[in-house]
Design an enzyme around this catalytic site. Structure first.
Site, mmCIF file in Angstrom:
data_model
loop_
_atom_site.group_PDB
_atom_site.id
_atom_site.type_symbol
_atom_site.label_atom_id
_atom_site.label_comp_id
_atom_site.label_asym_id
_atom_site.label_seq_id
_atom_site.Cartn_x
_atom_site.Cartn_y
_atom_site.Cartn_z
ATOM 1 N N SER A 102 0.865 -1.370 -0.053
ATOM 2 C CA SER A 102 -0.065 -0.070 -0.148
ATOM 3 C C SER A 102 0.712 1.290 0.207
ATOM 4 O O SER A 102 1.647 1.569 -0.942
ATOM 5 C CB SER A 102 -0.737 -0.199 1.271
ATOM 6 O OG SER A 102 -1.755 0.729 1.165
ATOM 7 N N ASP A 241 -3.045 6.445 -3.353
ATOM 8 C CA ASP A 241 -1.885 5.920 -2.734
ATOM 9 C C ASP A 241 -1.314 4.724 -3.499
ATOM 10 O O ASP A 241 -1.659 4.586 -5.022
ATOM 11 C CB ASP A 241 -2.378 5.391 -1.321
ATOM 12 C CG ASP A 241 -3.213 4.072 -1.191
ATOM 13 O OD1 ASP A 241 -3.887 3.842 -2.528
ATOM 14 O OD2 ASP A 241 -3.289 3.165 -0.250
ATOM 15 N N ASP A 243 -1.190 1.509 -3.775
ATOM 16 C CA ASP A 243 -2.150 0.422 -4.615
ATOM 17 C C ASP A 243 -3.306 0.903 -4.794
ATOM 18 O O ASP A 243 -4.432 0.021 -5.447
ATOM 19 C CB ASP A 243 -2.376 -0.772 -3.620
ATOM 20 C CG ASP A 243 -3.059 -0.364 -2.041
ATOM 21 O OD1 ASP A 243 -2.814 0.742 -1.869
ATOM 22 O OD2 ASP A 243 -3.497 -1.281 -1.595
ATOM 23 N N ASP A 245 -6.274 1.663 -3.705
ATOM 24 C CA ASP A 245 -7.638 1.609 -2.986
ATOM 25 C C ASP A 245 -7.837 2.737 -2.567
ATOM 26 O O ASP A 245 -9.313 2.697 -1.934
ATOM 27 C CB ASP A 245 -7.403 0.468 -2.213
ATOM 28 C CG ASP A 245 -6.161 0.474 -1.125
ATOM 29 O OD1 ASP A 245 -5.739 1.507 -0.947
ATOM 30 O OD2 ASP A 245 -6.483 -0.160 -0.174
#
Length: 453
Positions: A102, A241, A243, A245
């Site tokens: 992440s 961000d 990743d 999500d």
């Protein structure tokens, strides 16, 4: 190699490069084998994706090898945002695994898990996976599984389009900052078919993050998008961000819109569509959302911070929408999972159908003064929380469901340990800016040991 500290409350995160790695290829193989054993997936399939981190290819391959040796088969969707993996879990109706860290720095990698239909993995299962992976190596089963590749990016984009009323929009000019993360992969597929003008920043996939860290919670990482909005006279910016999500919104003035206000904005829309529906927020989402949901006749459910907890509450209450202070947004029609891209589409659709600006779109929502999240490294978390509880005794209702929350008349203070990093996080909110600052400074002095003994 697997270090126990990499197993967090919701997923796995740890350093994989440098002089002191916390896990490696052998560890990924062991986790893959344990995942199959704990979920009983021998003879069944699951879906796996990865982000653009430099170690992703080898760690994903090792995880697949461990899983296949235990008899499971794998659909490898390759490069994917985390919400694209949630989509694939729902699309194929099978458990999912995403190799990602992440927003963590470049030397990290990690793993997020879900059950079929993007349902959250239970904490007890993650504990079992950790124990099994760190124990003796599992012997291969007699009948190995197999792995195959399948690209689902087009299906993911089409599904998102089906969930948002995109007709009747005026043409918008949209900046999006991928931060060299997975939005550089997914945004062209999602935005390409729309009648909007896009200005992409840092869209090249690069797990070393050469331009800025992939964490939009840090104000410094929003500066490029803020500048680009003003320079290009854009209607808004979306900042993702690593990743992809999570999605932060910047308005036409270059001002960051609080994720809590975005939660309130989308909650209004969803409650108009389904009156009386349930909205989920976390412990430290602004009380502005409480007021908006109450005014709209909806029900509000409060969850602990973290995608596993929020998704569980979404399922338990059949909630239509959920939002966190960190810009995670959850939708029932996306299997109750979090997706920054879908939230971004909803905001663009709301703005595109309005006659005003982004700042005007949220101007009518309640406003509270907030500290933002302030992180501190402390040696003894329980001792710090005990000192805070004593200092605030008699000044509000105290709750320990998620760290320590003290709630007074028109204000609240929350201090909680991070789920993903060795940090203690402080959040303060009040109707009055001066009171917020005073409470913030008092709590911070205690946390950092600067208060009088």
């Amino acid at each position: 190699m697997l270090t126990p500290s990499i197993f967090k409350a919701n997923d796995i995160r740890g350093v994989v490069t440098g002089d002191q790695p916390e896990w490696d290829v052998a560890g990924a193989r062991a986790v893959g084998a344990a995942f199959v054993a704990v979920l009983g997936l021998a003879g069944q399939e699951f879906v796996l994706g990865r982000d653009m981190r430099t170690t992703g290819v080898e760690l994903a391959a090792a995880f697949i090898e461990g899983a296949v040796a235990q008899g499971a088969s794998v659909i490898d969707i390759g490069l994917a945002s985390t919400d694209q993996l949630w989509f694939a879990s729902g699309f194929f109706d099978m458990p999912g695994v995403q190799l990602t860290a992440s927003h963590n720095p470049a030397d990290y990698n990690g793993i997020k898990f879900c059950l079929a239909q993007a349902a959250p993995i239970e904490p007890a299962m993650l504990k079992q996976i950790a124990e099994l992976a760190m124990g003796p190596e599992l012997a291969p089963v007699a009948k190995r599984g197999a792995a195959r590749s399948q690209d689902v990016l087009a299906e993911y984009a089409a599904h998102l389009h089906s969930l948002v009323p995109l007709d009747g929009m005026r043409r918008l000019r949209v900046v999006y900052d991928a931060g060299n993360g997975m939005a550089g992969h997914t945004a062209p597929a999602v935005f390409g078919p729309l009648d909007i003008e896009t200005i992409g920043l840092f869209t090249e996939l690069d797990g070393s993050f050469p331009n800025h860290p992939p964490n939009p919670l840090e104000p410094a990482n929003l500066v490029d998008a803020q500048r680009a909005v003003l320079e290009n006279r854009a209607d808004l910016a979306l900042v993702f961000d690593g990743d992809a999500d999570r999605c932060f919104i910047v308005d036409e003035r270059g001002e960051v819109v609080s994720p809590s206000l975005i939660t309130a904005l989308i909650a209004q829309q969803e409650l108009a569509r389904e009156p009386g529906g349930t909205i989920v927020i976390n412990t430290i989402t602004s009380r502005a959302v409480d007021k908006v949901v109450a005014d709209a006749g909806g029900a509000l459910v409060v969850s602990k911070v973290g995608h596993t907890s929020v998704k569980a509450k979404m399922a338990e209450h059949h909630a239509i929408f959920g939002g966190e202070h960190s810009a995670h947004y959850y939708f029932r029609d996306f299997w109750g999972a979090d997706t920054g891209m879908l939230a971004g589409l909803h905001v663009m659709a709301l703005l595109g159908r309005s006659a005003g600006t982004m700042s005007e779109l949220v101007a009518g929502l309640p406003v509270f003064a907030a500290s933002g999240e302030i992180n501190s490294t402390v040696a003894d978390v329980p001792a710090v929380l005990a000192r805070l509880a004593e200092a605030f005794a008699g000044r509000g209702v105290q709750n320990t469901d998620d760290g320590l929350t003290i709630e007074g008349d028109g204000w609240w203070v929350n201090v909680r340990a991070s789920n993903t990093e060795p940090l203690l996080r402080l959040n303060v909110e009040s109707r009055d800016a001066a009171q917020m600052a005073s409470l913030r400074d008092e709590a911070l002095a205690i946390i950092r040991g600067e208060a009088d003994a």
